[in-house]
Write a protein that holds these residues in place. Structure first.
Motif, PDB file in Angstrom:
ATOM      1  N   VAL A  41      55.597  22.205 -40.911  1.00  0.00           N
ATOM      2  CA  VAL A  41      55.394  21.865 -42.321  1.00  0.00           C
ATOM      3  C   VAL A  41      56.736  21.470 -42.924  1.00  0.00           C
ATOM      4  O   VAL A  41      57.689  22.254 -42.922  1.00  0.00           O
ATOM      5  CB  VAL A  41      54.801  23.061 -43.099  1.00  0.00           C
ATOM      6  CG1 VAL A  41      54.629  22.702 -44.575  1.00  0.00           C
ATOM      7  CG2 VAL A  41      53.472  23.493 -42.484  1.00  0.00           C
ATOM      8  N   ASP A  42      56.828  20.252 -43.425  1.00  0.00           N
ATOM      9  CA  ASP A  42      58.054  19.759 -44.056  1.00  0.00           C
ATOM     10  C   ASP A  42      57.794  19.654 -45.554  1.00  0.00           C
ATOM     11  O   ASP A  42      57.251  18.652 -46.037  1.00  0.00           O
ATOM     12  CB  ASP A  42      58.435  18.395 -43.477  1.00  0.00           C
ATOM     13  CG  ASP A  42      59.820  17.931 -43.930  1.00  0.00           C
ATOM     14  OD1 ASP A  42      60.273  18.401 -44.991  1.00  0.00           O
ATOM     15  OD2 ASP A  42      60.410  17.096 -43.230  1.00  0.00           O
TER      16      ASP A  42
ATOM     17  N   THR B 265      54.937  16.695 -45.823  1.00  0.00           N
ATOM     18  CA  THR B 265      54.044  16.396 -44.700  1.00  0.00           C
ATOM     19  C   THR B 265      53.821  17.648 -43.855  1.00  0.00           C
ATOM     20  O   THR B 265      54.587  18.614 -43.934  1.00  0.00           O
ATOM     21  CB  THR B 265      54.637  15.310 -43.783  1.00  0.00           C
ATOM     22  OG1 THR B 265      55.869  15.781 -43.224  1.00  0.00           O
ATOM     23  CG2 THR B 265      54.881  14.021 -44.553  1.00  0.00           C
ATOM     24  N   LEU B 266      52.781  17.609 -43.061  1.00  0.00           N
ATOM     25  CA  LEU B 266      52.582  18.628 -42.020  1.00  0.00           C
ATOM     26  C   LEU B 266      52.152  17.926 -40.751  1.00  0.00           C
ATOM     27  O   LEU B 266      51.528  16.865 -40.784  1.00  0.00           O
ATOM     28  CB  LEU B 266      51.571  19.693 -42.447  1.00  0.00           C
ATOM     29  CG  LEU B 266      50.094  19.339 -42.633  1.00  0.00           C
ATOM     30  CD1 LEU B 266      49.329  19.271 -41.316  1.00  0.00           C
ATOM     31  CD2 LEU B 266      49.425  20.359 -43.542  1.00  0.00           C
ATOM     32  N   SER B 267      52.477  18.514 -39.609  1.00  0.00           N
ATOM     33  CA  SER B 267      52.120  17.943 -38.306  1.00  0.00           C
ATOM     34  C   SER B 267      51.135  18.865 -37.593  1.00  0.00           C
ATOM     35  O   SER B 267      51.383  20.067 -37.460  1.00  0.00           O
ATOM     36  CB  SER B 267      53.370  17.756 -37.436  1.00  0.00           C
ATOM     37  OG  SER B 267      54.264  16.842 -38.041  1.00  0.00           O
TER      38      SER B 267
ATOM     39  N   LEU C  38      50.970  15.641 -47.547  1.00  0.00           N
ATOM     40  CA  LEU C  38      50.366  16.752 -48.268  1.00  0.00           C
ATOM     41  C   LEU C  38      49.881  16.320 -49.659  1.00  0.00           C
ATOM     42  O   LEU C  38      50.686  15.807 -50.447  1.00  0.00           O
ATOM     43  CB  LEU C  38      51.372  17.894 -48.426  1.00  0.00           C
ATOM     44  CG  LEU C  38      51.855  18.578 -47.154  1.00  0.00           C
ATOM     45  CD1 LEU C  38      52.952  19.582 -47.485  1.00  0.00           C
ATOM     46  CD2 LEU C  38      50.704  19.258 -46.434  1.00  0.00           C
ATOM     47  N   PRO C  39      48.611  16.523 -49.972  1.00  0.00           N
ATOM     48  CA  PRO C  39      48.172  16.347 -51.357  1.00  0.00           C
ATOM     49  C   PRO C  39      48.961  17.306 -52.252  1.00  0.00           C
ATOM     50  O   PRO C  39      49.349  18.403 -51.827  1.00  0.00           O
ATOM     51  CB  PRO C  39      46.684  16.711 -51.304  1.00  0.00           C
ATOM     52  CG  PRO C  39      46.294  16.538 -49.870  1.00  0.00           C
ATOM     53  CD  PRO C  39      47.507  16.907 -49.076  1.00  0.00           C
ATOM     54  N   LYS C  40      49.200  16.920 -53.486  1.00  0.00           N
ATOM     55  CA  LYS C  40      50.044  17.710 -54.374  1.00  0.00           C
ATOM     56  C   LYS C  40      49.579  19.151 -54.549  1.00  0.00           C
ATOM     57  O   LYS C  40      50.394  20.078 -54.516  1.00  0.00           O
ATOM     58  CB  LYS C  40      50.163  17.011 -55.730  1.00  0.00           C
ATOM     59  CG  LYS C  40      50.953  15.712 -55.663  1.00  0.00           C
ATOM     60  CD  LYS C  40      51.026  15.033 -57.017  1.00  0.00           C
ATOM     61  CE  LYS C  40      51.805  13.717 -56.915  1.00  0.00           C
ATOM     62  NZ  LYS C  40      51.851  13.000 -58.213  1.00  0.00           N
TER      63      LYS C  40
ATOM     64  N   LYS D  20      54.060  26.057 -50.876  1.00  0.00           N
ATOM     65  CA  LYS D  20      55.338  26.580 -51.362  1.00  0.00           C
ATOM     66  C   LYS D  20      55.157  28.004 -51.893  1.00  0.00           C
ATOM     67  O   LYS D  20      55.965  28.899 -51.602  1.00  0.00           O
ATOM     68  CB  LYS D  20      55.902  25.671 -52.462  1.00  0.00           C
ATOM     69  CG  LYS D  20      56.431  24.340 -51.952  1.00  0.00           C
ATOM     70  CD  LYS D  20      56.979  23.490 -53.083  1.00  0.00           C
ATOM     71  CE  LYS D  20      58.247  24.110 -53.655  1.00  0.00           C
ATOM     72  NZ  LYS D  20      58.862  23.228 -54.671  1.00  0.00           N
ATOM     73  N   THR D  21      54.086  28.210 -52.645  1.00  0.00           N
ATOM     74  CA  THR D  21      53.803  29.536 -53.177  1.00  0.00           C
ATOM     75  C   THR D  21      53.511  30.525 -52.052  1.00  0.00           C
ATOM     76  O   THR D  21      53.979  31.675 -52.071  1.00  0.00           O
ATOM     77  CB  THR D  21      52.601  29.472 -54.143  1.00  0.00           C
ATOM     78  OG1 THR D  21      52.907  28.572 -55.210  1.00  0.00           O
ATOM     79  CG2 THR D  21      52.269  30.840 -54.703  1.00  0.00           C
ATOM     80  N   PHE D  22      52.740  30.086 -51.065  1.00  0.00           N
ATOM     81  CA  PHE D  22      52.362  30.952 -49.952  1.00  0.00           C
ATOM     82  C   PHE D  22      53.588  31.342 -49.125  1.00  0.00           C
ATOM     83  O   PHE D  22      53.724  32.493 -48.688  1.00  0.00           O
ATOM     84  CB  PHE D  22      51.326  30.240 -49.080  1.00  0.00           C
ATOM     85  CG  PHE D  22      50.583  31.144 -48.135  1.00  0.00           C
ATOM     86  CD1 PHE D  22      50.182  32.424 -48.509  1.00  0.00           C
ATOM     87  CD2 PHE D  22      50.266  30.721 -46.855  1.00  0.00           C
ATOM     88  CE1 PHE D  22      49.487  33.255 -47.638  1.00  0.00           C
ATOM     89  CE2 PHE D  22      49.562  31.530 -45.973  1.00  0.00           C
ATOM     90  CZ  PHE D  22      49.181  32.803 -46.371  1.00  0.00           C
TER      91      PHE D  22
END
Length: 389
Positions: free
Chosen positions: A232-233, A238-240, A268-270, A277-279
């Motif tokens: 996860v970037d 983005t995520l792979s 990543l959708p917003k 980020k919260t998680f």
């Protein structure tokens, strides 16, 4: 050459006619194999001798063997699963469990077409042993899988001259069972837009909000459980999808996606970006609070002590959230269907929808995962308004 049919007299004075015939060589020892047959009349013996002689000359003769159905399935599975993944091998073995249950002790050469018909009937009415209430019927899909594996096993048995023909080749699942299965599948539909929004609003403050969003962007449960933070970037957004985490025979198996197309990078959708980020921040706080007992596995989908989740636990947690949110219960995998249907009916090009799903076959995505409903068809009605004035 003398007459191969010999007249013999039994102790009670009864006359019989017997012959001994070569039927080839044992593939293991190389020794010559012979078959002895006895009949009441010379005419019967002569006819059978001619038949066997013709078949051995043609290479089509099948001699008697004592191998049971289960013994043959063991042999077939060993060769059929040499180059397949562990999960696939397990699926092969599971599909043949009903055959072992009903016909496993029977001699392979004694199993008939009627036996296979009875097997199908038993599976559809009372063949379930797990994954539901024992003693109830299995799904048509399960029966199809069993028949497919059994046919493959018997085809090899025919090729190896263990049986004359494949007795499962033409077995059919009853039409009524297929009709009921099709009707049940038609009734099962993924959430629509309103249901998705209602569910998300109800669980917005839940710890699992980010993993649920991962499902709702079309990731498979095994992909959600296999996602690592290293894939996860958050800066690039983005995520792979690089790893899946599944249960095989009660054990966790980590492996790559099914195909090269399954390995994909998704923007990543917003809402998901913010939720991740919260998680991640929450997990950092949990790790500080737990101290040394915290398991730093690197997975996104972990509990409060850092232990990675299995797909069955993830599924049960989502069902619990559905009940709390008072929404229609659907399979967690159906979130993938809901996502792809939404994308396809929102004007996203088919090739993009297929790539998002990680499918190599565009037609497969449209055929299996896209479920337009009456609301999606309203756009067509609006266009017809213009045509019809």
């Amino acid at each position: 050459m003398g007459d191969p049919i010999k007249k013999i007299e039994l102790k009670d004075g009864t006359t019989r006619y017997r012959f001994v015939i070569d039927i080839g060589r044992d593939p293991a020892s190389g020794r010559r194999k012979q078959l002895t047959k006895t009949y009441d009349t010379k005419k019967e013996a002569r006819a059978e001798y001619a038949k066997i002689k013709h078949q051995t000359d043609e290479g089509t003769f099948v001699g008697p063997v004592k191998i049971t159905m289960s013994e043959w399935l063991d042999t077939w599975l060993k060769s059929a699963t040499i180059d397949v993944e562990k999960a696939t091998a397990s699926n092969y073995a599971d599909a043949l469990l009903p055959v072992r249950k009903q016909l496993g002790d029977r001699r392979l050469q004694q199993v008939t077409e009627e036996d296979i018909d009875d097997l199908v009937d038993w599976m559809l009415t009372s063949g379930r042993r797990r994954g539901g209430k024992p003693g109830t019927g299995l799904s048509v899909r399960s029966v199809k899988l069993t028949l497919g594996r059994l046919r493959s096993a018997l085809n090899v048995a025919v090729r190896r001259k263990l049986v004359v023909r494949n007795v499962a080749q033409y077995t059919q699942i009853p039409r009524e069972a297929r009709r009921q299965a099709a009707a049940a599948a038609a009734e099962r539909k993924p959430w629509g837009e309103t249901e998705v929004r209602h569910f998300l609003a109800a669980i917005r403050d839940c710890r699992l909000y980010a993993p649920v969003l991962l499902s709702l962007i079309g990731m498979r449960p095994a992909e959600v459980c296999g996602l690592r933070w290293s894939a996860v970037d958050l800066e690039a957004g983005t995520l792979s999808v690089e790893l899946t985490r599944t249960l095989v025979d009660g054990e966790v198996e980590e492996k790559g996606p099914k195909s090269e197309k399954g390995k994909r990078k998704l923007p990543l959708p917003k809402p998901l970006h913010a939720a991740l980020k919260t998680f991640k921040a929450k997990q950092t706080a949990e790790a500080i609070h737990a101290g040394e007992v915290y398991e730093r596995s690197g997975f996104v989908m972990v509990d409060e002590l850092g232990a990675p989740w299995k797909t069955d636990k993830f599924r049960r947690a989502i069902y619990k959230l559905m009940a709390q949110a008072n929404v229609r219960k659907v399979r967690p995998y159906d979130a993938r269907h809901a996502c792809l249907t939404y994308l396809a009916t929102s004007g996203v090009p088919d090739v993009v929808v297929s790539a998002w799903a990680g499918h190599a076959d565009l037609s497969f995505t449209k055929r299996v995962y896209i479920h337009p409903d009456v609301e999606h068809l309203r756009e067509a009605a609006d266009q017809l308004d213009e045509l019809l004035g």
